[in-house]
Design an enzyme around this catalytic site. Structure first.
Site, PDB file in Angstrom:
ATOM      1  CG  HIS A 182      -1.834   1.261   1.309  1.00 44.84           C
ATOM      2  ND1 HIS A 182      -1.719   2.085   2.511  1.00 44.84           N
ATOM      3  CD2 HIS A 182      -2.625   1.806   0.444  1.00 44.84           C
ATOM      4  CE1 HIS A 182      -2.432   3.084   2.442  1.00 44.84           C
ATOM      5  NE2 HIS A 182      -3.056   2.995   1.165  1.00 44.84           N
ATOM      6  CD  GLU A 223      -2.819   2.838  -3.671  1.00 52.48           C
ATOM      7  OE1 GLU A 223      -3.139   3.980  -3.782  1.00 52.48           O
ATOM      8  OE2 GLU A 223      -3.112   1.800  -2.959  1.00 52.48           O
ATOM      9  CG  HIS A 224       0.118   6.408  -0.559  1.00 46.04           C
ATOM     10  ND1 HIS A 224      -0.237   7.289   0.061  1.00 46.04           N
ATOM     11  CD2 HIS A 224      -0.788   5.415  -0.265  1.00 46.04           C
ATOM     12  CE1 HIS A 224      -1.438   7.238   0.845  1.00 46.04           C
ATOM     13  NE2 HIS A 224      -1.870   5.768   0.318  1.00 46.04           N
ATOM     14  CD  GLU A 253      -4.883   5.630   3.461  1.00 45.48           C
ATOM     15  OE1 GLU A 253      -5.293   4.656   3.014  1.00 45.48           O
ATOM     16  OE2 GLU A 253      -4.075   6.322   2.901  1.00 45.48           O
TER      17      GLU A 253
END
Length: 457
Positions: A57, A60-61, A137
């Protein structure tokens, strides 16, 4: 030709292998002058190792943080200037990136996406800043959400060896210890052409898309996909229970049963005289989930929330059906009504499944579920984005082209007797994990979190 067509289906979908080993899937739909371009990478949190949970994840950022020719943030700005929208997503099984643009701008996004897939780069300082965004997040979407925290803890208890035990966002301690090198190593290991697929759907010509894909993706370096070692889940031999304390307004209970999923081999066997038994059961479990809570007035809400003296304020059943690895989970959940307990909700949920195991379902229920499924599949085709998404998910799971139609055909053959059989077979104690949320006082003065500056999700 340097690339070979592998398969096609009557609806016009075609699949190719590019010179680089990357898969290309194209589905023309000329109802509107738009196109969706998606890049799917067969890597997600299930491919991480302990100590670096969340790296898929985080990466992905980082894919939005630039290349030698595209500065950080310019990818999104350029797509917007083309009149498009874009984003990305990470799951346990995959990572995906997409752009929805006017069809005549397809080459522009292919150029941009192929560049960042092959040439993503960023400094340690940029990584450290974005890592703080990911941490916030996690705080906002998981740590401040009691149901999310409970299900995270529940997954870690349900699975002992299977890689689905780790949260997609990662454990906070792993994020605290994560380095830029962790993300770069993950990128080099998994972001390779033959571990990825480009899916294009919309107002496009197959030959033109194929030529563009060869131009921008066909020349990418080819390397072998790293070996994935089997991580099979040991058989569960007894009920597991988790009491989870968190600030919350209401209690909550979730029951997870280990059940079969739909494998690529099972789906491929749909045309044989002797279909795969596990896949037959998977389709019956899909019907059972829908009978329990798939529509207004289904069994769970009707019996538990709509009576004069309701047991629950909210109930549900969920079955995953598809994933890269098994076993799958069939989950029942509920929020107790005022004056009721989680134990009463748990008992009532299990009683409804036991009722199906004892008496079966009606032909009217079976027909309603099948009709709703068919209608839902038809409605999905109204969205070019959904068409591309389904093709990508099917590729991730190793399903052949035409899998959606095969699923419908399989669903139509499910009988009431098969639904009754799976209800009787898979809902005992031995493969069950129960997680109960025990509400703690909520701080009414605390302000809601907001993602820190720099987040693009």
């Amino acid at each position: 030709m340097p690339s070979a067509a592998l398969a096609a289906e009557p609806a016009g979908v075609q699949q190719f292998t590019l010179k680089s080993g990357m898969t290309l899937i194209v589905k023309p739909d000329r109802r509107a002058p738009t196109a969706v371009h998606m890049l799917w990478v067969r890597v997600g949190s299930m491919d991480e190792v302990d100590g670096t949970s969340g790296v898929a994840h985080v990466l992905e950022h980082m894919m939005f943080k630039g290349t030698p020719t595209v500065k950080a943030g310019d990818f999104s700005r350029q797509v917007a200037a083309l009149g498009g929208r874009e984003n990305a997503f990470t799951a346990k099984d995959y990572t995906g990136f997409y752009q929805q643009i006017p069809a005549n701008k397809l080459e522009d996004v292919m150029r941009l996406e192929s560049d960042r897939f092959a040439n993503n780069q960023w400094s340690d300082e940029v990584f450290a800043k974005e890592l703080e965004v990911v941490k916030e997040e996690r705080r906002m979407r998981t740590e401040d959400n009691p149901h999310a925290r409970l299900h995270e803890a529940m997954d870690a208890m349900v699975y002992q060896a299977a890689p689905y035990r780790r949260p997609v966002v990662g454990w906070m301690s792993d994020l605290d210890a994560m380095t830029a090198r962790d993300a770069r190593d993950f990128y080099r290991r998994w972001y390779i052409a033959n571990n990825a697929a480009v899916v294009v759907a919309g107002d496009v010509d197959v030959d033109q898309v194929r030529a563009l894909a060869e131009k921008y993706y066909g020349g990418l370096p080819t390397r072998s996909t790293p070996a994935r070692k089997p991580r099979e889940e040991p058989e569960q031999l007894g009920q597991r229970r988790l009491d989870f304390k968190a600030p919350a307004e209401q209690a909550y209970v979730a029951l997870a049963f280990k059940v079969p999923g739909l494998s690529a081999e099972g789906l491929a066997a749909s045309g044989s005289n002797e279909p795969d038994a596990a896949s037959e059961e998977a389709m019956a479990l899909t019907v059972l989930s829908a009978v329990l809570s798939g529509y207004d007035g289904a069994r769970l809400p009707r019996a538990l929330t709509l009576e004069a003296n309701p047991v629950a304020d909210d109930v549900g059943a969920y079955y995953g059906l598809t994933a890269r690895s098994g076993p799958q989970l069939f989950t029942l959940s509920g929020v107790p009504a005022a004056g009721k307990t989680t134990a009463e909700v748990e008992k009532a949920l299990r009683a409804q499944v036991a009722l199906v195991a004892k008496d079966g379902i009606t032909e009217a229920e079976l027909a309603r579920v099948k009709n709703r499924w068919v209608a839902g599949e038809v409605y999905k085709q109204d969205s070019v984005f959904n068409q591309a998404r389904l093709l990508g998910v099917n590729w991730i799971n190793g399903y052949p082209l035409g899998s959606d139609q095969r699923l419908l055909e399989r669903l139509r053959t499910v009988t009431a007797a098969q639904v009754q059989a799976v209800a009787a077979k898979y809902f005992g104690d031995d493969a069950l994990t129960v997680a109960t949320l025990l509400p703690q006082p909520v701080d009414k003065t605390r302000k809601p979190r907001q993602l820190v500056a720099g987040s693009r999700h």
